[in-house]
Scaffold this active site. Structure first.
Site, PDB file in Angstrom:
ATOM      1  N   LYS A  26      -4.490  -1.618  -4.329  1.00 22.00           N
ATOM      2  CA  LYS A  26      -3.975  -2.745  -3.548  1.00 22.00           C
ATOM      3  C   LYS A  26      -4.680  -4.030  -3.985  1.00 22.00           C
ATOM      4  O   LYS A  26      -5.887  -4.162  -3.832  1.00 22.00           O
ATOM      5  CB  LYS A  26      -4.218  -2.520  -2.053  1.00 22.00           C
ATOM      6  CG  LYS A  26      -3.704  -1.178  -1.518  1.00 22.00           C
ATOM      7  CD  LYS A  26      -2.205  -1.095  -1.521  1.00 22.00           C
ATOM      8  CE  LYS A  26      -1.698   0.261  -1.083  1.00 22.00           C
ATOM      9  NZ  LYS A  26      -2.013   0.597   0.309  1.00 22.00           N
TER      10      LYS A  26
ATOM     11  N   LYS B 261       0.134  -7.463   2.087  1.00 20.98           N
ATOM     12  CA  LYS B 261       0.049  -7.111   3.509  1.00 20.98           C
ATOM     13  C   LYS B 261      -1.360  -7.232   4.052  1.00 20.98           C
ATOM     14  O   LYS B 261      -1.570  -7.461   5.241  1.00 20.98           O
ATOM     15  CB  LYS B 261       0.617  -5.716   3.743  1.00 20.98           C
ATOM     16  CG  LYS B 261      -0.121  -4.572   3.019  1.00 20.98           C
ATOM     17  CD  LYS B 261      -1.300  -4.031   3.786  1.00 20.98           C
ATOM     18  CE  LYS B 261      -2.148  -3.108   2.932  1.00 20.98           C
ATOM     19  NZ  LYS B 261      -1.720  -1.750   2.873  1.00 20.98           N
TER      20      LYS B 261
END
Length: 342
Positions: free
Chosen positions: A120, A204
């Protein structure tokens, strides 16, 4: 038939959960060698090496205590040794370490190896920010799929039902990875959108920093819902603005809206951001105190995004991303998380 040989590159909280899933699946599925090597960044736990403890107890006593790992998962402290002979690399490490790991693996991977990135974040260079899948693909000259979703590691370790999304370019590889990862409690959907899946997983975390600040300020669930909605819109706008071929449907997969929701309620970035407000401590200090060696992704990603927005004069078009950055790095009053985005 030649069997696929799997190596897991990474052994943190999420990496260990993934090794648990794969260690079970390769035995139950045809076409895979049973042994999985898991690269572990060596640490001392008291007077014992972490790799020795994992291989002896079949448990990652630091990052996933109390959860059994299949005995066919073997902890290895050398990343080149872990990847040796593997035809599948499952890369699951903090994004700031990917470049160094790829440098070590160059010239040391199987000629037919393929990878799936669970990383991520972005790679930052002078030229700007680049997706991690691009970095891995170019460094190792291999194809790369991506996996991301509403996947809090501890819940999956307890085998509570969840979904995830795999992005592929080659459908055959997408189906292979679905077979490798899917269980009764871990549902996998595959989509032809490698970048969309990956970028949702990175951005996110910035929204989760904002949500955690709302929790710390005790502004309530309505405000938090507003931050999530605004953040989701900014995430989609940013991805569509800077990257081509992203599918709208991807934002409604587990890697999109579902991951935003779960991270804003249960993730480490939300937790650290709430503590940042409540305690007044820095994120660096909180990372050491409350994350047990895990790394935050949201603050670094917020900085990487802001550098692009600032360079292009787009700060006002992304008020939430900009305000999160300024609160974290410039000492802006946290109450501006609401005041500056409406």
């Amino acid at each position: 038939m030649i069997k696929e040989k799997v190596a897991v590159i990474g052994s943190g909280n999420w990496g260990t959960v993934v090794a648990k899933i794969l260690g079970t699946n390769v035995v139950q599925q045809s076409g895979f060698e049973h042994e999985i090597k898991m690269w572990v960044f060596e640490e001392m736990i008291g007077e014992r090496k972490l790799t020795d403890l994992i291989n002896e107890k079949h448990e990652n006593v630091k990052y996933l205590p109390g959860v059994s790992i299949p005995e066919n998962v073997v902890a290895v402290p050398d990343v080149v040794e872990a990847a040796k002979g593997a035809t599948i690399l499952v890369i699951v490490i903090p994004h700031q370490f990917v470049n160094g790991v790829c440098d070590k693996l160059k010239g040391n991977v199987h000629p037919k190896v393929k990878a799936i990135s669970l990383v991520k974040g972005f790679y930052t260079a002078e030229s700007g920010i680049r997706p991690i899948s691009h970095l891995i693909k170019e460094a190792l000259k291999i194809s790369v799929c991506t996996l991301s979703g509403a996947n809090l590691a501890n819940e999956i370790a307890q085998e509570k039902f969840s979904e995830t999304t795999i992005g592929y370019k080659n459908r055959h590889e997408g189906k292979l990875f679905k077979r490798l990862f899917e269980t009764k409690y871990f549902k996998v959907n595959i989509v032809d959108d490698v970048l969309g899946v990956e970028l949702c997983g990175a951005l996110k975390n910035v929204i989760a920093i904002g949500a955690g600040m709302i929790d710390g300020l005790k502004l309530g669930e309505n405000t938090k819902a507003a931050i999530i909605r605004i953040g989701l819109l900014e995430m989609k706008k940013y991805i569509k603005m800077f990257y081509k071929g992203i599918k709208d449907e991807t934002f409604f997969e587990s890697c999109g809206i579902a991951d935003v929701i779960t991270t804003c309620y249960g993730g480490r970035n939300r937790k650290a951001a709430e503590a940042f407000i409540v305690t007044g401590k820095s994120f660096e200090q909180l990372e050491k105190e409350i994350l047990n060696g895990q790394k935050l992704q949201g603050t670094l990603t917020a900085k990487e995004i802001y550098l692009v927005l600032h360079r292009k004069g787009l700060e006002k078009e992304f008020p939430l991303f900009t305000t999160v950055y300024r609160i974290v790095f410039e000492g802006l009053d946290p109450h501006k998380i609401v005041e500056d985005i409406v």
